[in-house]
Design an enzyme around this catalytic site. Structure first.
Site, PDB file in Angstrom:
ATOM      1  CB  CYS A 171      -1.089  -0.015   1.050  1.00  0.00           C
ATOM      2  SG  CYS A 171      -0.244  -0.253   2.775  1.00  0.00           S
TER       3      CYS A 171
ATOM      4  N   GLY B 237     -13.267  -7.147   3.143  1.00  0.00           N
ATOM      5  CA  GLY B 237     -11.691  -7.482   2.789  1.00  0.00           C
ATOM      6  C   GLY B 237     -10.886  -8.505   3.615  1.00  0.00           C
TER       7      GLY B 237
END
Length: 418
Positions: free
Chosen positions: A58, A193
């Site tokens: 990320c 998720g």
């Protein structure tokens, strides 16, 4: 600074972008999933790149590899992502040879992380190496370098307190919830998720919030059930997402999708809703901010939250850097040895040829000549001579390149082109 020429025609490069200059939107354009990484490795092999490692988290996307020019690696990355070369160049960095090696050490040990001391990156490097090996793109140099970075990371973890406190996005998100939501144990939390960040967030939520009202949703239900079973949580189908969002007080989105999965249309906020988007690219549409009852926080904002242990962790940076220098020095010493190994091997071959010719000659000339004893003595002498040359080349006072050239000239050596 001295350059370490790793191969005759190619240099070792690190090309990439990170949170330092690229925001979440730009990082999202260049993020790579596993199939994309595999595709890059396959294409790199086709164009003759020897050794390549890709990591995408990320916070960063990076390629480490051998090329005649870094543009070869940049093009591989841009061809496989949604970003252009121009966009990449605006925020990118390129490191070469020694600087590229140093960069990987810094990244792999959490010194370059958005939250100082975040060690989750090391598992990405391990995963990247595993994929490179699978595609026959992990040469001995990359293998040795990755092992050295892993070793430095382990030592820093064991010998310093660089990773104490909130060291990951997953922990920072939970800390944000605890600091900003009152009566947390009675709130409905929905986690959408169950990738690595989702799993870690779930674990931290269970551990720190004393909350049993946690529901998991994942596109693949089995994955959610695996985690839910571990913590005795509720699992709902992907089709129930809208209904569950309406019940939730807190929504944590941590999917690996390339496009937003949660939009304004999905949310019907009759009560306040806190939305944390822990995904890159962003998985919650910006239009969600238009809703009155909704607070949307992205991981870049979370990472700026410094907890009270951050200052303490900074004290351990010099010690961590000293560990890196020690491990890196050993790696560079090995690299120097690799540099002259072909010459030493060629010298050994040359001396063995001389030995064979001489023993053949003496066998014919001297009656009762003891060939076995002559072989033993000759081999020991060859071993001693080559060791003497190797020790000379390892010495710090010696110009290795000049010495290698002289040895090749004196013995008229032919190097094998491996």
């Amino acid at each position: 600074m001295r350059d370490y020429h790793i191969s005759k025609h190619n240099s070792f490069y690190a090309v990439g972008l990170s949170y330092k200059k690229a925001d979440a939107e730009v990082r999202g354009k260049f993020s790579l999933d596993v199939p994309a990484i595999d595709h890059i490795l396959g294409k790199a092999k086709e164009i003759g790149i020897d050794g390549l490692l890709a990591i995408s988290t990320c916070n960063r996307t990076e390629l480490y590899g051998f090329a005649q020019h870094p543009y070869q690696l940049i093009k591989l990355l841009c061809d496989e992502t949604h970003g252009t070369v121009e966009e990449f160049q605006e925020v990118a960095y390129v490191y070469k040879n020694h600087d590229a090696i140093s960069h990987m050490f810094k990244v792999g040990t959490g010194l370059d992380s958005q939250i100082l001391g975040d060690f989750e990156i090391i598992s990405q490097i391990k995963q990247g190496f595993y994929r490179a090996k699978k595609y026959d793109m992990a040469n001995p140099f990359l293998e040795r370098l990755c092992n050295a970075v892993i070793q430095a990371s382990k030592r820093i973890k064991n010998e310093t307190e660089l990773s104490s406190g909130a060291t990951s996005v997953a922990f920072a998100s939970v800390k944000y919830i605890l600091d900003n939501v009152t009566d947390i144990s009675n709130k409905n939390i929905l986690l959408f998720g169950t990738g690595k960040i989702g799993r870690n967030t779930c674990e931290n939520l269970v551990k720190h919030s004393n909350n049993s009202h946690i529901t998991l949703i994942n596109r693949t239900r089995e994955k959610a059930e695996d985690i839910a079973g571990k913590f005795h949580l509720t699992v709902k189908d992907y089709g129930d997402l809208q209904t569950e969002i309406r019940k939730a007080d807190i929504l944590v989105v941590a999917t690996g999708a390339q496009l937003p999965t949660v939009s304004k249309a999905l949310i019907y906020p009759k009560k306040p809703l806190l939305v944390l988007d822990l995904s890159v690219p962003k998985n919650v549409s910006d239009d969600v901010k238009q809703l009155d009852n909704v607070t949307l926080v992205h991981l870049d904002q979370l990472s700026q939250i410094t907890d009270e242990t951050l200052a303490k962790r900074k004290e351990y940076v010099p010690k961590a850097e000293a560990i890196i220098e020690k491990v890196k020095k050993d790696f560079l010493k090995w690299l120097e040895t690799r540099k002259f190994a072909p010459v030493i091997n060629a010298l050994k071959d040359k001396l063995n040829t001389m030995k064979t010719e001489e023993i053949d000659f003496q066998t014919k000339k001297i009656e009762g000549f003891d060939q076995i004893q002559a072989e033993i003595i000759s081999d020991r002498i060859i071993q001693k001579i080559t060791k003497q040359f190797a020790n000379h080349l390892k010495s710090n006072e010696v110009d290795t390149d000049d010495s290698l050239e002289l040895i090749q000239k004196v013995f008229q050596l032919e190097l094998h082109s491996k």
